[in-house]
Design an enzyme around this catalytic site. Structure first.
Site, PDB file in Angstrom:
ATOM      1  N   GLU A 243       4.730 -14.227   5.213  1.00 14.99           N
ATOM      2  CA  GLU A 243       5.857 -13.354   4.872  1.00 14.99           C
ATOM      3  C   GLU A 243       7.085 -13.605   5.726  1.00 14.99           C
ATOM      4  O   GLU A 243       7.540 -12.731   6.464  1.00 14.99           O
ATOM      5  CB  GLU A 243       5.439 -11.868   4.960  1.00 14.99           C
ATOM      6  CG  GLU A 243       6.495 -10.971   4.313  1.00 14.99           C
ATOM      7  CD  GLU A 243       6.045  -9.522   4.134  1.00 14.99           C
ATOM      8  OE1 GLU A 243       4.833  -9.292   3.938  1.00 14.99           O
ATOM      9  OE2 GLU A 243       6.917  -8.644   4.155  1.00 14.99           O
ATOM     10  N   ASN A 251       6.863  -6.339  -1.947  1.00 16.65           N
ATOM     11  CA  ASN A 251       7.193  -4.983  -1.512  1.00 16.65           C
ATOM     12  C   ASN A 251       8.075  -4.242  -2.505  1.00 16.65           C
ATOM     13  O   ASN A 251       8.561  -3.151  -2.206  1.00 16.65           O
ATOM     14  CB  ASN A 251       7.885  -5.027  -0.145  1.00 16.65           C
ATOM     15  CG  ASN A 251       6.946  -5.508   0.940  1.00 16.65           C
ATOM     16  OD1 ASN A 251       5.775  -5.123   0.960  1.00 16.65           O
ATOM     17  ND2 ASN A 251       7.440  -6.354   1.815  1.00 16.65           N
ATOM     18  N   HIS A 258       6.879   3.890   0.627  1.00 18.28           N
ATOM     19  CA  HIS A 258       6.385   4.234   1.962  1.00 18.28           C
ATOM     20  C   HIS A 258       7.095   5.464   2.518  1.00 18.28           C
ATOM     21  O   HIS A 258       6.474   6.300   3.183  1.00 18.28           O
ATOM     22  CB  HIS A 258       6.587   3.052   2.918  1.00 18.28           C
ATOM     23  CG  HIS A 258       5.598   1.949   2.717  1.00 18.28           C
ATOM     24  ND1 HIS A 258       5.774   0.677   3.227  1.00 18.28           N
ATOM     25  CD2 HIS A 258       4.406   1.921   2.070  1.00 18.28           C
ATOM     26  CE1 HIS A 258       4.740  -0.087   2.887  1.00 18.28           C
ATOM     27  NE2 HIS A 258       3.909   0.647   2.177  1.00 18.28           N
TER      28      HIS A 258
END
Lengths: 373, 373
Positions: A243, A251, A258
């Site tokens: 990543e 994401n 989140h």
């Protein structure tokens, strides 16, 4: 061998000497011993699982290992995100060391994302790295967390802040175990399936719009959707294992998601991860539309599909209410995807056209959040 | 720049995208900020150190970082092996997260092997891997533990059983800090220097026999001995980064040595690691002679040199007495270098001719131990 069944599929993750197979299909658990023996000859194993999954599936796995001549020990943890913490990590490490397993032996994660993240971390640090096998039992784990090597635990500072990249030697996804998964959990996992379409596979998203009922019903379509998701994730991981770039596309929906999980205190009665991601993906499209990157038609289309399967798409759908826009922005800023203070977001130009946007001004995010809260 | 000094040397460790420099020389600490800024532009750092080292050297390092515009936070742990445990790991992790360091930021280990092993492990697991810089302040750490990427902590089951492979981005060994090292500690570190000669560099061992007094006195010979040691270790690590084969040669003397450390309860008043290794290397040669692999002349020569510098070479020299041969064998069997039950030993055919011997019968080891206890 179960792979001869019509519904079984194999996806290869190509990462040089860390390459591995993902096997997907109904009833694979009963052939698990054979698959492991073929890949890790002579290895003994520790099965890490939670008490719920152990009751439902551990016996079948142990029998299959026995048949293949693989000695196993089972380490059971309490179900739920709370187990992703230092104390439980230490207990599982101790269990593996007590079984006197060596570097060539394997830790098997039999369970959902919590078990996989924790057991993978354990396998990555005991004797500086043992072998690791993923046997995901939730849809979320089968299409997302079991593939790609991210492992970890949570701290008071945030989720998944401690961990390692540890690729498994094998992922074995027995889709039959999904038959007993609660509806809400299957739906939440489906958010990650839809995500792959939204990132860069518009044809897959269209396929899902047409076939989601069959996916939910089980059978060939369910195996196909999971295999496609694993393939999509594998492609991304192959391009960017650690990543440093493109992998961040995974994401999509997660920055908002989140923040919502944090804002609801990780209370699964109010919001589970996949629901946060569903709302997050809807918001990522809506935010992109607001920035004139994505047509409102596409945003409406995405929201319509997520709604159709029963997933939430707006902040108003989170039970118990949410804090205001400024507090939500704080949660976003605390997220680990903040790079040297600048906000990195996954935005989109339309269905299947997402991209990594660096240096998104926090003021833009704030005024967007104010418009939707 | 300090590298212009006559006494400074550079060793490159070639590990593809994980390659790094080891800088060795008097006074390098004062240029540390510049070296880090050149390699990790924009990075902030957390300095992990112990209270003894902090008092002696932290100020100089912080000043050098300040000069280079590098923001730093210092995390101090208690000196000693006892700090290599889960609770301290958790505290240091918390310190790094509290400083809100990100993946591109660095953890600096300023200290001996304990600090390096612990800080390296922390850097390997926070955010699934941050940058890492080693600034070893003991001879042992400069010639051994700071190079090669092994990190870890101890558990009730044994030493270094939990950890990761985490290569540093830079090793900066300021040899001047060794001036204040206690004699016993310098000698113990010297055992690892001699080890490189004994493994596969007979010329280096001969050089050490002739020049060890100058090495102990400091100056050019000390820098040379440390640089040669780092080069020897780098060559081994380049060949076998993850210790699947040849790297095990670095364990020459360590199988016996670890057993002695365990048998003395890791009580440094009785035995420190390097002393255990010195006895272990002498025993490895003597055992090889007993097996008719190595001439007694070579064994005598090795013992004579270790004795000359003041290191112990026999079990009788361990103060406080040792358990019998059978108990010592138990300790050896518990060591992590046991592979699937078979004993792996580093044996030798003479000075600089060591090799990995698999499947050494434990009965042979036992009868050897009975002959020397």
């Amino acid at each position: 061998m179960t792979l001869n069944q019509v519904t079984a599929q194999k996806v290869r993750v190509n990462l040089a000497e860390r390459s591995y197979d993902i096997l997907i299909g109904d009833g694979l658990l009963s052939g698990a011993g054979q698959e492991i023996a073929a890949r890790l000859p002579g290895a003994r194993v520790a099965i890490v699982t939670d008490s719920n999954v152990a009751a439902a599936h551990a016996k079948q796995l142990v029998q299959s290992l026995d048949l293949a001549g693989i000695a196993s020990t089972t380490i059971s943890i309490a179900p739920g995100e709370r187990s992703k913490r230092f104390e439980v990590l230490q207990q599982v490490v101790d269990g593996v060391l007590s079984a006197r397993l060596e570097r060539g032996d394997a830790v098997i994660a039999l369970g959902g994302g919590v078990v996989g993240d924790l057991a993978g971390f354990v396998s990555g640090i005991v004797r500086r790295g043992m072998k690791f096998v993923q046997m995901p039992t939730s849809l979320l784990a089968q299409v997302d967390s079991s593939v790609g090597g991210k492992t970890g635990i949570n701290t008071a500072h945030g989720k998944n802040l401690i961990g390692v990249f540890q690729q498994p030697a094998l992922v074995l996804a027995d889709t039959q175990v999904l038959d007993t998964l609660p509806d809400r959990e299957f739906r939440a996992g489906y958010a990650e399936v839809a995500k792959y379409g939204l990132i860069d596979r518009p044809d897959f998203f269209t396929w899902l719009e047409r076939n989601w009922q069959a996916v939910f019903a089980g059978g060939v379509e369910r195996v196909h959707a999971i295999a496609q998701s694993c393939q999509a994730k594998a492609d991304m991981v192959e391009r960017d294992e650690y990543e440093t770039g493109d992998r961040a596309l995974l994401n999509l929906g997660h920055t908002f998601g989140h923040a919502l999980e944090a804002a609801t205190g990780y209370d699964s009665a109010r919001l589970v991860h996949g629901e946060g991601v569903a709302i997050g993906m809807a918001l990522a499209h809506r935010f992109s539309s607001r920035l004139n990157l994505c047509s409102m038609d596409d945003t409406t289309r995405v929201e319509a599909h997520l709604r159709a399967v029963g997933l939430p798409v707006t902040l108003a759908e989170v039970p118990g209410g949410l804090p205001g826009a400024e507090r939500l922005l704080d949660y976003i800023m605390q997220d680990k995807k903040v790079s040297r203070g600048a906000l990195t977001f996954i935005l989109t130009r339309g269905v299947g056209q997402s991209f990594v946007a660096k240096d998104v001004p926090s003021s833009e995010v704030l005024s967007f959040l104010q418009s939707v809260t």
